[in-house]
Design a protein around this motif. Sequence first.
Motif, PDB file in Angstrom:
ATOM      1  N   VAL A  14       2.242  19.805   8.923  1.00 40.10           N
ATOM      2  CA  VAL A  14       2.951  19.449  10.146  1.00 40.10           C
ATOM      3  C   VAL A  14       4.042  20.483  10.401  1.00 40.10           C
ATOM      4  O   VAL A  14       4.925  20.703   9.555  1.00 40.10           O
ATOM      5  N   LEU A  15       3.968  21.109  11.555  1.00 40.04           N
ATOM      6  CA  LEU A  15       4.942  22.119  11.956  1.00 40.04           C
ATOM      7  C   LEU A  15       6.066  21.453  12.752  1.00 40.04           C
ATOM      8  O   LEU A  15       5.915  20.333  13.251  1.00 40.04           O
ATOM      9  N   ASP A  16       7.182  22.150  12.902  1.00 38.71           N
ATOM     10  CA  ASP A  16       8.302  21.579  13.650  1.00 38.71           C
ATOM     11  C   ASP A  16       8.066  21.662  15.159  1.00 38.71           C
ATOM     12  O   ASP A  16       6.949  21.941  15.608  1.00 38.71           O
ATOM     13  N   GLY A  17       9.123  21.435  15.942  1.00 41.08           N
ATOM     14  CA  GLY A  17       9.019  21.464  17.393  1.00 41.08           C
ATOM     15  C   GLY A  17       9.914  22.534  17.989  1.00 41.08           C
ATOM     16  O   GLY A  17      10.213  23.541  17.344  1.00 41.08           O
ATOM     17  N   GLY A  18      10.370  22.303  19.226  1.00 43.28           N
ATOM     18  CA  GLY A  18      11.118  23.313  19.957  1.00 43.28           C
ATOM     19  C   GLY A  18      12.607  23.321  19.664  1.00 43.28           C
ATOM     20  O   GLY A  18      13.342  22.428  20.089  1.00 43.28           O
ATOM     21  N   MET A  19      13.073  24.345  18.973  1.00 42.73           N
ATOM     22  CA  MET A  19      14.502  24.463  18.658  1.00 42.73           C
ATOM     23  C   MET A  19      15.331  24.720  19.909  1.00 42.73           C
ATOM     24  O   MET A  19      16.467  24.251  20.030  1.00 42.73           O
ATOM     25  N   GLY A  20      14.790  25.473  20.858  1.00 42.10           N
ATOM     26  CA  GLY A  20      15.556  25.863  22.029  1.00 42.10           C
ATOM     27  C   GLY A  20      16.043  24.701  22.865  1.00 42.10           C
ATOM     28  O   GLY A  20      17.122  24.760  23.464  1.00 42.10           O
ATOM     29  N   VAL A  21      15.265  23.632  22.927  1.00 36.04           N
ATOM     30  CA  VAL A  21      15.668  22.447  23.686  1.00 36.04           C
ATOM     31  C   VAL A  21      16.515  21.515  22.825  1.00 36.04           C
ATOM     32  O   VAL A  21      17.426  20.848  23.325  1.00 36.04           O
ATOM     33  N   LEU A  22      16.261  21.492  21.531  1.00 31.00           N
ATOM     34  CA  LEU A  22      17.002  20.591  20.643  1.00 31.00           C
ATOM     35  C   LEU A  22      18.443  21.037  20.433  1.00 31.00           C
ATOM     36  O   LEU A  22      19.360  20.199  20.418  1.00 31.00           O
ATOM     37  N   LEU A  23      18.680  22.315  20.262  1.00 28.46           N
ATOM     38  CA  LEU A  23      20.028  22.793  19.921  1.00 28.46           C
ATOM     39  C   LEU A  23      21.100  22.364  20.924  1.00 28.46           C
ATOM     40  O   LEU A  23      22.171  21.899  20.513  1.00 28.46           O
ATOM     41  N   PRO A  24      20.884  22.466  22.239  1.00 25.25           N
ATOM     42  CA  PRO A  24      21.906  21.991  23.173  1.00 25.25           C
ATOM     43  C   PRO A  24      22.164  20.490  23.054  1.00 25.25           C
ATOM     44  O   PRO A  24      23.286  20.025  23.288  1.00 25.25           O
ATOM     45  N   LYS A  25      21.144  19.740  22.684  1.00 24.71           N
ATOM     46  CA  LYS A  25      21.322  18.303  22.510  1.00 24.71           C
ATOM     47  C   LYS A  25      22.234  17.998  21.319  1.00 24.71           C
ATOM     48  O   LYS A  25      22.862  16.939  21.261  1.00 24.71           O
ATOM     49  N   LEU A  26      22.331  18.954  20.400  1.00 22.51           N
ATOM     50  CA  LEU A  26      23.189  18.782  19.229  1.00 22.51           C
ATOM     51  C   LEU A  26      24.582  19.361  19.451  1.00 22.51           C
ATOM     52  O   LEU A  26      25.442  19.240  18.578  1.00 22.51           O
ATOM     53  N   GLY A  27      24.775  20.022  20.588  1.00 21.28           N
ATOM     54  CA  GLY A  27      26.114  20.528  20.896  1.00 21.28           C
ATOM     55  C   GLY A  27      26.253  22.024  21.075  1.00 21.28           C
ATOM     56  O   GLY A  27      27.348  22.515  21.360  1.00 21.28           O
ATOM     57  N   VAL A  28      25.163  22.788  20.924  1.00 23.56           N
ATOM     58  CA  VAL A  28      25.238  24.232  21.152  1.00 23.56           C
ATOM     59  C   VAL A  28      25.318  24.477  22.663  1.00 23.56           C
ATOM     60  O   VAL A  28      24.476  23.983  23.415  1.00 23.56           O
ATOM     61  N   PRO A  29      26.310  25.230  23.133  1.00 28.67           N
ATOM     62  CA  PRO A  29      26.426  25.499  24.571  1.00 28.67           C
ATOM     63  C   PRO A  29      25.179  26.207  25.104  1.00 28.67           C
ATOM     64  O   PRO A  29      24.627  27.093  24.447  1.00 28.67           O
TER      65      PRO A  29
END
Length: 330
Positions: A14-29
């Motif tokens: 099982v591979l991971d998913g999309g970091m680019g969309v997740l990071l802003p949800k965690l607080g990255v501007p």
Amino acid sequence: MIRSPIGRSTVVRVLDGGMGVLLPKLGVPKDPIIWSARALVDEQNHPLVVRAHRQFIDAGATAIITNSYSVIPGYLRKADMVDRAPALAALAAGLAREAAGARGAGCSAMVLGSLPPLVESYRADLLLPEDEAVGWYAMLARAMVRDVDHFICETMSCPAEATAAIRGVAKGAPDAKAWVCFTVDSEGRCRDGTPFNLAVRALMTFPNIVSGIGVNCCMPEAVEPAMSALESDVEASSFAAGVERVVYANAYPKSHSEGLEYSTEDFDDEAVREDLNAQRYAEVAATWANRKTLPFTTVGGCCGILPHHIEQVAATLKAIGSASVDRPAH
């Protein structure tokens, strides 16, 4: 259980998913110029990169991809940060390794070093000159090799782009292996119109480097047309049967996934399909893992596919006896 085509007694990774969309949800501007590389540039965001990787691992991913997709000249030149590329790539690999744990018994996931398009995704018409591209890929590979298990040349728009990436791996990390995934349109063709089987044929000249092939950053519906073309080609399908087969689609609507005209600087990367929830994506993922011929051995998600999608994918594959729940074998 789905046995590996290369002789290992293992089930689907099982591979991971999309970091680019997740990071802003965690607080990255959000940064429409350097995108996910913003999480690398600002030190206070480094823990959020680790957290994002860990969220996918906790959801069931046994392989993660470094957050180096935006460490490319196409973006960094706009921000006058080209000279920071080696350090940013090395940092992305180090943060992924921190999330996965040291190699050995304590490792929770395989780490794949991302080697992406160098100018823009989907744009086979915007490739760098071959020698320049090979140099960039060699630099990225050299910067990441210490902390990654394999490389993944992802979202390759055409055979020429993929070939440059493979040559870069050979130059920058001579002992490394790489998976190569092409982005395809709704008809299963590469973004320059090359049928998927011919794209795979182009990889056959690098048997000592290419250890996996696949498709990514496309509509889920585009996977089967690509695989149908592959299965109709005896030589290409024979090559594919001997390596990992990797798939991770995105959640974007057709207007984006087809690569129609849009500006990356005002693109809404959270505008995803409402009909592709976690359950639906997991159902599709199960069909990929259970194909009668050339079943996929690594299944995950790309842009817009988040930890709750991967959790459902892992649970669904596990329920049908296909998901790997063991620690990864590097």
